[in-house]
Design an enzyme around this catalytic site. Sequence first.
Site, short mmCIF file in Angstrom:
data_model
loop_
_atom_site.label_atom_id
_atom_site.label_comp_id
_atom_site.label_asym_id
_atom_site.label_seq_id
_atom_site.Cartn_x
_atom_site.Cartn_y
_atom_site.Cartn_z
N SER A 47 -4.86 4.92 5.77
CA SER A 47 -3.79 4.01 6.15
C SER A 47 -3.80 3.85 7.66
O SER A 47 -4.22 4.74 8.40
CB SER A 47 -2.44 4.58 5.71
OG SER A 47 -1.38 3.97 6.38
N CYS A 87 1.62 -8.27 4.57
CA CYS A 87 1.16 -6.89 4.46
C CYS A 87 -0.33 -6.78 4.20
O CYS A 87 -1.02 -7.78 4.02
CB CYS A 87 1.99 -6.15 3.42
SG CYS A 87 3.69 -5.88 4.00
N CYS A 136 5.70 -2.64 7.86
CA CYS A 136 6.13 -1.35 8.41
C CYS A 136 5.90 -1.28 9.92
O CYS A 136 4.91 -1.75 10.44
CB CYS A 136 5.42 -0.22 7.69
SG CYS A 136 5.94 -0.08 5.96
N ASP A 193 0.82 -1.21 0.00
CA ASP A 193 0.00 0.00 0.00
C ASP A 193 0.85 1.26 0.00
O ASP A 193 0.43 2.30 -0.52
CB ASP A 193 -0.94 -0.01 1.21
CG ASP A 193 -2.17 -0.86 0.97
OD1 ASP A 193 -2.08 -1.80 0.16
OD2 ASP A 193 -3.21 -0.60 1.59
#
Length: 554
Positions: free
Chosen positions: A470, A119, A191, A78
């Site tokens: 996000s 992810c 992340c 993303d």
Amino acid sequence: MRSKKMTHGLEKAPHRSLLHALGLTREELARPLVGVVNAANEVVPGHIHLDDIAEAVKAGVRAAGGTPLEFPAIAVCDGLAMNHEGMRFSLPSRELIADSIEIMATAHPFDALVFIPNCDKSVPGMLMAMLRLDVPSVMVSGGPMLAGATLAGRADLITVFEGVGRVQRGDMTEAELDELVEGACPGCGSCAGMFTANSMNCLAETIGLALPGNGTTPAVTAARIRLAKHAGMKVMEMLERNIRPRDIVTEKAVANAVAVDMALGCSTNTVLHLPAVFAEAGLDLTLDIFDKVSRKTPNLCKLSPAGHHHIQDLHAAGGIPAVMAELDSIGLIDRSAMTVTGRTVGENLDALGAKVRDADVIRSVDAPYSPQGGIAILKGSLAPGGAVVKQSAVAPEMMVREAVARVFDSEEAACEAIMGGRIKAGDAIVIRYEGPKGGPGMREMLTPTSAIAGMGLGADVALITDGRFSGGTRGAAIGHVSPEAAEGGPIGLVQEGDRIRIDIPARALDLLVDEDELARRRAVFVPVEKEITSPLLRRYARMVSSAATGARQR
């Protein structure tokens, strides 16, 4: 065993011939066949190392007497898809992942499955497939990235996104941004903050479909490899005991997942993904349930972007078991829920000796960051079907606010206004026609929210959208506004200069325009229709449901 459909009997001689062509021996075909779904690729940092995880899983399967057979799954980053046409394809990939795995695992009837995602959409997509297929299964993810170490201190991808706004404002030089760019993401893994990928990996562990440690064990550690080996061994035990995903995913698992979601301050995308996942088990998770649980669940963690801690800190503080143990102390965890360990949640917590090792990272229920959970569901005249906000990441000044609408029909138009300095304190940026149908694809609005934060407007400007955010978004970012503009929702009636009232404690989002005026606007309202050149997105726009029900494809 399911695999006998393609390995046993006279009429399956051609099937055996094809399997021997893979190099498999008769002895290997006599053992249970375990599908290993590997989402490895060389594009996504969270997936670059998944071949190593898959090799460890296969070693575990073989050690426990099975024959592993690996096949691939797609995965979208993303971060790389952000703020361009590619983001329209991210959410649709969730169902595509689930569908393609269903195809592979039905065409080739494995006895058991191990799922290796990491992810954003790969985790819910694989969980959906797992429940849809309902064969003995275990999930083991790739693990979180470590936080970056820079001259300015710890950093992650969101630090870079917000750095763009800081450069625009004059608070950072481009040379300083370049140093941040090279240091913020130090290697493989999802992340480093409590963004969507890590939120879903932690919740997969909470639900009981992944082993303890799955959500927080760093990607680069030997412990992650050992976890993968144990997953391969454990799926063989699940097969022997005939424990299936739907035996684990019950109302008890739903309650545990939402409670931990609220305690952790997870991504608002969990409000899209958990309903879609649980629907595959015939369970209905509504926005009202999210809000009911949020009102009684303390927020125990403030991980990036809401705070300065990262997933590695959560792991060192005791991980998901410690959070569950803390919630268990006030009766918010159902200890009787089954898990892939073959034991209940309560038995797991007791066996692990689960406890908080760092009360700064995981607060006590007696001293939480907030008495309510990380996510709030808002309703009102602007969002009669509901809207979602990560209240744990909202500045105190923005919890109750009346603001002036600045209206944009696309993310790009809003970003241009923000970067051009045309947004001021007291504004509420309204971005519409970015919903599941109207986008289509319900893009994430991380670029505009990061620009707002980076330019120092996070305590003065709200962003309201029928799109989504996000997990790295912070600030008064209110998304999933339903009904969306493309479906005739009130967000489509907002005009420049209208006043909007946000009251997060009261769970209210209202357009302060009288009903007669709204009726006049509604009488002449024609939704914007975008030209959709992609056949996939055309199908998606026709088939997708409201964000209020998880943006599931009908």
